[in-house]
Design a protein around this motif. Structure first.
Motif, PDB file in Angstrom:
ATOM      1  N   VAL A 190      44.731  32.132  38.690  1.00 48.89           N
ATOM      2  CA  VAL A 190      43.558  32.824  38.763  1.00 48.89           C
ATOM      3  C   VAL A 190      42.456  31.772  38.974  1.00 48.89           C
ATOM      4  CG1 VAL A 190      42.133  34.405  37.870  1.00 48.89           C
ATOM      5  CG2 VAL A 190      44.537  34.770  37.603  1.00 48.89           C
ATOM      6  N   GLU A 191      42.546  30.598  38.451  1.00 52.00           N
ATOM      7  CA  GLU A 191      41.712  29.687  38.609  1.00 52.00           C
ATOM      8  C   GLU A 191      41.412  28.691  39.856  1.00 52.00           C
ATOM      9  OE1 GLU A 191      42.453  28.143  34.597  1.00 52.00           O
ATOM     10  OE2 GLU A 191      40.534  28.482  34.144  1.00 52.00           O
ATOM     11  N   LEU A 249      43.649  39.123  41.530  1.00 55.05           N
ATOM     12  CA  LEU A 249      42.406  39.661  41.609  1.00 55.05           C
ATOM     13  C   LEU A 249      42.002  39.686  39.940  1.00 55.05           C
ATOM     14  CD1 LEU A 249      41.436  41.979  44.117  1.00 55.05           C
ATOM     15  CD2 LEU A 249      41.510  39.671  44.139  1.00 55.05           C
ATOM     16  N   ARG A 250      40.710  39.613  39.733  1.00 47.56           N
ATOM     17  CA  ARG A 250      40.233  39.832  38.169  1.00 47.56           C
ATOM     18  C   ARG A 250      40.280  41.168  37.998  1.00 47.56           C
ATOM     19  NH1 ARG A 250      36.187  37.279  35.758  1.00 47.56           N
ATOM     20  NH2 ARG A 250      35.105  39.401  35.645  1.00 47.56           N
ATOM     21  N   PRO A 279      38.218  36.839  42.959  1.00 49.13           N
ATOM     22  CA  PRO A 279      38.161  35.662  42.275  1.00 49.13           C
ATOM     23  C   PRO A 279      37.426  34.423  42.434  1.00 49.13           C
ATOM     24  CG  PRO A 279      39.911  35.854  44.050  1.00 49.13           C
ATOM     25  CD  PRO A 279      38.878  37.070  44.038  1.00 49.13           C
ATOM     26  N   ARG A 280      37.714  33.221  41.888  1.00 47.77           N
ATOM     27  CA  ARG A 280      37.112  32.070  42.095  1.00 47.77           C
ATOM     28  C   ARG A 280      36.776  31.677  43.419  1.00 47.77           C
ATOM     29  NH1 ARG A 280      38.034  26.187  39.598  1.00 47.77           N
ATOM     30  NH2 ARG A 280      36.012  25.275  40.258  1.00 47.77           N
ATOM     31  N   HIS A 337      33.524  32.683  37.464  1.00 45.83           N
ATOM     32  CA  HIS A 337      34.901  33.488  37.376  1.00 45.83           C
ATOM     33  C   HIS A 337      35.420  33.813  35.789  1.00 45.83           C
ATOM     34  CE1 HIS A 337      35.949  29.317  36.700  1.00 45.83           C
ATOM     35  NE2 HIS A 337      37.212  29.692  36.466  1.00 45.83           N
ATOM     36  N   TYR A 346      40.658  37.348  32.641  1.00 49.28           N
ATOM     37  CA  TYR A 346      41.635  36.744  33.539  1.00 49.28           C
ATOM     38  C   TYR A 346      42.662  37.864  34.006  1.00 49.28           C
ATOM     39  CZ  TYR A 346      39.934  32.389  31.790  1.00 49.28           C
ATOM     40  OH  TYR A 346      39.308  31.422  31.371  1.00 49.28           O
TER      41      TYR A 346
END
Length: 217
Positions: free
Chosen positions: A4-5, A76-77, A140-141, A206, A216
């Motif tokens: 996710v990051e 996605l978040r 996301p980021r 994020h 997250y």
């Protein structure tokens, strides 16, 4: 560093935003036949239009989520409590549309977009603002800029329509116009709030759900 990051390629984010916009517009057209399933109530609220807008809003939010995952190929978040922002926007759009039709029928005897002019587009733009805010929320980021630009443009459209109604206030607000006038003002306030929410989300980054909490997904 979790999946996710990882940063998202900027081009993918813009493709996501464009496809989401196309889906929102297509969904509006696809939802119109649903109106025929709701019986008309003479002189009553246009629940058929409420259904169309509700389905358009829900389909658009789902489209943002599914297209985002497909285009960027990453989670996605999770929206968290921030989901209230787009949900409130969809509900507000429905309220504005119902009030606008009731006002037009009371004043002119029927609804005609040529008589309503720009205000006829207020409800769709409020929904677009809600959808764009959802995009900012779940981006996301590295992918926030694209939906944020869409949010700012949608907000600008809403505010333009709201401001275009201000000259009518110089003649006073009739007894049958207070509900519509109030909802138009609330739509403007919502647009400003959604813009502030989106900008704050972009600034926080994020690691926050837009309300200062780690999230997250």
């Amino acid at each position: 560093m979790t999946s996710v990051e990882r940063s998202t390629h900027p081009a993918a984010a813009w493709v996501w935003a464009l496809l989401s916009l196309i889906w929102w517009f297509a969904s509006l057209g696809l939802s119109l036949p649903l109106a025929s399933f709701v019986p008309a109530l003479g002189g009553g609220p246009r629940w058929d239009l409420a259904l169309v807008l509700a389905v358009n809003g829900a389909e658009s939010l789902a489209g943002v989520w599914l297209l985002g995952r497909a285009v960027m190929r990453r989670p996605l978040r999770r929206p968290g409590i921030g989901l209230a922002v787009p949900v409130v926007g969809i509900a507000l759009a429905i309220a504005v549309e119902l009030a606008l039709h009731a006002w037009a029928e009371a004043r002119f005897g029927y609804y005609d977009s040529e008589l309503i002019r720009l205000t006829a587009g207020l409800s769709p733009l409020v929904i677009l603002t809600a959808v764009a805010s959802f995009g900012v929320l779940v981006a996301p980021r590295g992918a926030i800029a694209a939906p944020l630009v869409g949010l700012v443009l949608a907000v600008a459209g809403v505010l333009f329509i709201v401001v275009s109604n201000v000259p009518g206030l110089t003649d006073g607000i009739g007894p049958g116009s207070w509900a519509l006038a109030s909802l138009i003002g609330i739509a403007g306030a919502y647009a400003l709030g959604a813009a502030a929410f989106g900008i704050r989300r972009a600034r926080v980054g994020h690691r926050s759900d837009g309300f200062g909490r780690a999230e997250y997904g």
